[in-house]
Design a protein around this motif. Structure first.
Motif, PDB file in Angstrom:
ATOM      1  N   VAL A 124       0.845  -1.204   0.000  1.00  0.00           N
ATOM      2  CA  VAL A 124       0.000   0.000   0.000  1.00  0.00           C
ATOM      3  C   VAL A 124       0.878   1.251   0.000  1.00  0.00           C
ATOM      4  O   VAL A 124       0.671   2.179  -0.787  1.00  0.00           O
ATOM      5  N   LEU A 125       1.888   1.261   0.865  1.00  0.00           N
ATOM      6  CA  LEU A 125       2.751   2.442   0.964  1.00  0.00           C
ATOM      7  C   LEU A 125       3.457   2.724  -0.361  1.00  0.00           C
ATOM      8  O   LEU A 125       3.559   3.869  -0.803  1.00  0.00           O
ATOM      9  N   ARG A 126       3.919   1.652  -0.985  1.00  0.00           N
ATOM     10  CA  ARG A 126       4.622   1.786  -2.261  1.00  0.00           C
ATOM     11  C   ARG A 126       3.674   2.365  -3.314  1.00  0.00           C
ATOM     12  O   ARG A 126       4.009   3.309  -4.025  1.00  0.00           O
ATOM     13  N   GLU A 127       2.480   1.791  -3.392  1.00  0.00           N
ATOM     14  CA  GLU A 127       1.508   2.266  -4.383  1.00  0.00           C
ATOM     15  C   GLU A 127       1.112   3.718  -4.150  1.00  0.00           C
ATOM     16  O   GLU A 127       0.812   4.453  -5.084  1.00  0.00           O
ATOM     17  N   GLU A 128       1.118   4.114  -2.900  1.00  0.00           N
ATOM     18  CA  GLU A 128       0.678   5.470  -2.570  1.00  0.00           C
ATOM     19  C   GLU A 128       1.839   6.457  -2.517  1.00  0.00           C
ATOM     20  O   GLU A 128       1.620   7.651  -2.335  1.00  0.00           O
ATOM     21  N   GLY A 129       3.068   5.935  -2.585  1.00  0.00           N
ATOM     22  CA  GLY A 129       4.229   6.816  -2.444  1.00  0.00           C
ATOM     23  C   GLY A 129       4.338   7.421  -1.058  1.00  0.00           C
ATOM     24  O   GLY A 129       4.818   8.534  -0.880  1.00  0.00           O
ATOM     25  N   VAL A 130       3.874   6.670  -0.070  1.00  0.00           N
ATOM     26  CA  VAL A 130       3.936   7.133   1.317  1.00  0.00           C
ATOM     27  C   VAL A 130       5.130   6.467   2.000  1.00  0.00           C
ATOM     28  O   VAL A 130       5.318   5.256   1.865  1.00  0.00           O
ATOM     29  N   ALA A 131       5.943   7.232   2.705  1.00  0.00           N
ATOM     30  CA  ALA A 131       7.141   6.682   3.353  1.00  0.00           C
ATOM     31  C   ALA A 131       6.808   6.004   4.673  1.00  0.00           C
ATOM     32  O   ALA A 131       5.865   6.386   5.358  1.00  0.00           O
ATOM     33  N   LEU A 132       7.581   4.978   5.010  1.00  0.00           N
ATOM     34  CA  LEU A 132       7.483   4.359   6.340  1.00  0.00           C
ATOM     35  C   LEU A 132       8.658   4.886   7.148  1.00  0.00           C
ATOM     36  O   LEU A 132       9.799   4.509   6.893  1.00  0.00           O
ATOM     37  N   ILE A 133       8.380   5.769   8.101  1.00  0.00           N
ATOM     38  CA  ILE A 133       9.496   6.470   8.751  1.00  0.00           C
ATOM     39  C   ILE A 133       9.821   5.961  10.148  1.00  0.00           C
ATOM     40  O   ILE A 133      10.766   6.444  10.773  1.00  0.00           O
ATOM     41  N   GLY A 134       9.065   4.980  10.627  1.00  0.00           N
ATOM     42  CA  GLY A 134       9.393   4.441  11.941  1.00  0.00           C
ATOM     43  C   GLY A 134       8.301   3.530  12.441  1.00  0.00           C
ATOM     44  O   GLY A 134       7.302   3.293  11.758  1.00  0.00           O
TER      45      GLY A 134
ATOM     46  N   GLU B  36      11.688  13.180   2.356  1.00  0.00           N
ATOM     47  CA  GLU B  36      12.807  13.935   1.782  1.00  0.00           C
ATOM     48  C   GLU B  36      13.330  15.008   2.748  1.00  0.00           C
ATOM     49  O   GLU B  36      12.560  15.853   3.216  1.00  0.00           O
ATOM     50  N   GLY B  37      14.608  14.929   3.034  1.00  0.00           N
ATOM     51  CA  GLY B  37      15.204  15.945   3.906  1.00  0.00           C
ATOM     52  C   GLY B  37      15.068  15.649   5.397  1.00  0.00           C
ATOM     53  O   GLY B  37      15.576  16.393   6.226  1.00  0.00           O
ATOM     54  N   GLY B  38      14.368  14.544   5.712  1.00  0.00           N
ATOM     55  CA  GLY B  38      14.150  14.205   7.116  1.00  0.00           C
ATOM     56  C   GLY B  38      14.891  12.951   7.532  1.00  0.00           C
ATOM     57  O   GLY B  38      15.865  12.536   6.876  1.00  0.00           O
ATOM     58  N   LEU B  39      14.425  12.354   8.617  1.00  0.00           N
ATOM     59  CA  LEU B  39      15.057  11.145   9.153  1.00  0.00           C
ATOM     60  C   LEU B  39      13.979  10.080   9.343  1.00  0.00           C
ATOM     61  O   LEU B  39      12.898  10.367   9.855  1.00  0.00           O
ATOM     62  N   GLY B  40      14.264   8.875   8.900  1.00  0.00           N
ATOM     63  CA  GLY B  40      13.275   7.804   9.050  1.00  0.00           C
ATOM     64  C   GLY B  40      13.965   6.511   9.401  1.00  0.00           C
ATOM     65  O   GLY B  40      14.870   6.493  10.225  1.00  0.00           O
ATOM     66  N   ILE B  41      13.567   5.426   8.728  1.00  0.00           N
ATOM     67  CA  ILE B  41      14.206   4.151   9.037  1.00  0.00           C
ATOM     68  C   ILE B  41      15.453   3.938   8.192  1.00  0.00           C
ATOM     69  O   ILE B  41      16.057   2.876   8.226  1.00  0.00           O
ATOM     70  N   ASP B  42      15.842   4.975   7.431  1.00  0.00           N
ATOM     71  CA  ASP B  42      17.157   4.940   6.788  1.00  0.00           C
ATOM     72  C   ASP B  42      18.230   4.964   7.872  1.00  0.00           C
ATOM     73  O   ASP B  42      19.343   4.504   7.677  1.00  0.00           O
ATOM     74  N   PHE B  43      17.889   5.516   9.020  1.00  0.00           N
ATOM     75  CA  PHE B  43      18.829   5.615  10.135  1.00  0.00           C
ATOM     76  C   PHE B  43      18.026   5.462  11.417  1.00  0.00           C
ATOM     77  O   PHE B  43      17.614   6.452  12.023  1.00  0.00           O
TER      78      PHE B  43
END
Ligand SMILES: Nc1ncnc2c1ncn2[C@@H]1O[C@H](COP(=O)(O)OP(=O)(O)OP(=O)(O)O)[C@@H](O)[C@H]1O
Ligand SMILES: Nc1ncnc2c1ncn2[C@@H]1O[C@H](COP(=O)(O)OP(=O)(O)OP(=O)(O)O)[C@@H](O)[C@H]1O
Ligand SMILES: [Mg+2]
Ligand SMILES: [Mg+2]
Ligand SMILES: [Mg+2]
Ligand SMILES: [Mg+2]
Ligand SMILES: [Mg+2]
Ligand SMILES: [Mg+2]
Lengths: 346, 346
Positions: A124-134, B36-43
């Motif tokens: 879903v996230l991929r299709e929506e271009g929504v990031a998973l940030i934590g 973009e420009g933030g911090l997520g599960i990349d780190f």
């Protein structure tokens, strides 16, 4: 023994509003109900908003998903958890940009199933271009939680918030069939006549980005309220609106898109299909001058069953009520759902 | 039978990192790991960050709390859920401004207990001046969840992020006694010699706002890493840092503030107290030139047991490792915790 928590408290029904009011809303000072200049529990809506300082708002929402079974016709708890929080961001006028997920899983849960669930969420996230940030990941010992629960945080940005304020004259528009999700889960939980086909009951779970972003872009200021009719269904959403705005909302039963199998199944169980949850539908309150156009626009976006189902009126006698013009011609009060239809619907 | 989820997967141990990597981090494209420009599960750090466009960052974090028992010496799940997410915002350099809570409670749970828990949460928010801007409330049927779980979302704003990058030469500073929370919960779960007094084992759960805001204000650029040593304790936090920065971290065992009763109890159970969770402590990696000053400053803020416990070195032979100079003079590797000490610690 003192009072205890009841299933109805979690059903998104009148009892849910009551327990939230009693435990939380009435206990916290007004200034702590929101971030200055934003929206919080001072005005309970699909999501909260925090001003970004440049006129835009950060939109944030959280929901726990406990649906049982975790895999159901039309989706699974992973799709549901991602879509549900994305939709709550959209309903406040936000463009979803990020998600966080907090998973609680039962010791002994098959890793393969967990992988399928996470993959669904990521799809879903991929299709929506929504990031998973934590997120977060906890395990509870066997027997202490039934399978899995996922809390998701939806995060978005809005140029303009849709804070639910239906106005007299507005038309009530729905994006398509209602109650599909509730009926599908209900059928799985309490059984159904035709197990094989699932009785044609399939969840409508999906993100509504491709509906809401173009709509907000084109008709933003004309959309006076937007909600996804999840727990408590259309009945709850409209009652909330009528009550909060002090209007009366009149709905044409025959105009409400409900699939025959959903109506049939709900009827059989003596349940009002208008109280069944949708997880991929929107209800809007729209200026009358653009309402027809909005419906046409929705259809062009692929929402073929979008329809005007009623209107908002200045209240004289039925202030705060929702009235249903029934198919047979009568007029009855459509009450906010009480009690619990079925637990763990979402 | 295939592989299943194990308690260790949720312990904040090596196994937790592995399952997250395998299920999530390795499955998602880099561009979807952050805004973009933030911090997520990349780190992976204590929280995520989203740029606000004016140089500041929105800091967001989520955790599920499943602690058992929900009431424990020193606090309850309400204090824990509010403090934990506030602390994760602080550890990324953010000033906490808002919280959201998603409660899942078991049917039949005493309303009085739920009220106490919510009141505890609201008390923390009131004391901290943090707004409650939204949440969710679900009930699971009796037997399908053990009592209660709460997911909280912490939201804050940071002028400057503390993204964990310990630098060679840095001193490792802790804000006070470590392992109190873990020991207190452990004692409640598996029993203790002296039930009456609780053996003097009391959780340290508390928000760290009055420590971190002044510290960041005064020493911001000198703080190269900050973490709350929750699941996995000091051992996990330092191992994460050494590994991610490719340094070696050397810690003086005798300098680590551990209460005698915590050390005693952990010893008795054959558990390393350095792997026990704290819920009201911070570990920092600080420029050597201000480290002493920082400790003095912490003490003035009421953190009487703040101490320098070690340092970060450029790695030659032990790149990515944490070494412990033991009280008796030896040098041993302090490994990242494996397995599960005790479930539902937080
Ligand atoms: N289910 C998940 N999905 C995405 N990211 C996750 C998930 N679980 C953990 N993470 C990320 O992994 C990192 C470590 O998570 P962890 O929960 O250990 O941190 P923490 O919240 O500071 O610790 P604790 O949960 O013990 O309080 C964080 O960056 C977190 O966002
Ligand atoms: N535990 C809670 N603490 C604070 N606010 C809450 C809590 N539970 C619900 N609310 C607030 O009450 C309002 C209604 O919540 P509700 O969960 O019904 O909305 P929803 O998420 O749109 O619906 P659903 O949960 O069915 O998807 C929202 O504004 C929500 O933030
Ligand atoms: Mg909603
Ligand atoms: Mg929702
Ligand atoms: Mg966490
Ligand atoms: Mg942390
Ligand atoms: Mg945490
Ligand atoms: Mg909700």
């Amino acid at each position: 023994m003192g009072e205890v928590v009841k299933l109805a408290h979690g059903a998104g029904s009148v009892e849910t509003s009551q327990i939230l009011e009693s435990l939380i809303f009435s206990k916290i000072e007004e200034r702590l109900k929101k971030v200055e200049g934003g929206l919080g529990i001072d005005f309970p809506d699909d999501a909260a908003a925090i001003p970004m300082g440049d006129g835009r708002f950060l939109v944030v929402t959280v929901d726990s998903y406990t649906v049982n079974p975790p895999f159901f016709p039309g989706g699974d708890i992973g799709v549901l958890a991602a879509s549900g929080s994305i939709n709550d961001v959209l309903m406040l006028g936000g463009k979803p940009i990020a998600l966080m997920d907090a998973i609680i899983v039962e010791e002994g849960f098959p890793l393969e199933d967990l992988r399928r669930i996470v993959d669904s969420m990521l799809r879903v996230l991929r299709e929506e271009g929504v990031a998973l940030i934590g997120g977060d990941f906890k395990v509870m010992p066997k027997g202490q939680i039934d399978k899995i629960a996922i809390a998701t945080v939806g995060i978005g940005i809005a140029d303009r918030l849709i804070v639910d304020r239906p106005q007299p004259g507005d038309k009530i528009v729905v994006s398509g069939y209602l109650g599909d999700h509730g009926a599908a889960i209900l059928a799985r939980q309490i059984g159904i006549i035709d197990e094989g086909s699932g009785g044609g009951l399939v969840s409508d779970v999906k993100p509504l980005t491709r509906l809401m972003l173009p709509l907000v872009e084109k008709y933003g200021p004309h959309i006076h309220a937007a909600r996804d009719p999840t727990r408590g269904g259309l009945a709850m959403a409209l009652n909330d609106w009528a009550k909060a705005s002090g209007t009366v909302i009149i709905v044409e039963e025959s105009a409400i898109p409900i699939r025959p199998q959903v109506a049939y199944y709900a009827n059989m169980l003596g349940i009002d299909p208008l109280a069944l949850a949708s997880e991929g539908a929107a209800v809007l309150s729209v200026s009358p001058d653009v309402a027809e156009e909005v419906v046409e626009f929705m259809k062009k976006l692929g929402f073929d069953n979008a329809a005007i189902i009623g209107e908002v009126r200045k209240a004289e006698r039925y202030r705060g009520y929702v009235l249903l013009k029934t198919v047979v011609g009568g007029l009855r009060i459509l009450e906010a759902p009480r009690g619990d239809l079925v637990p763990r619907i979402c």
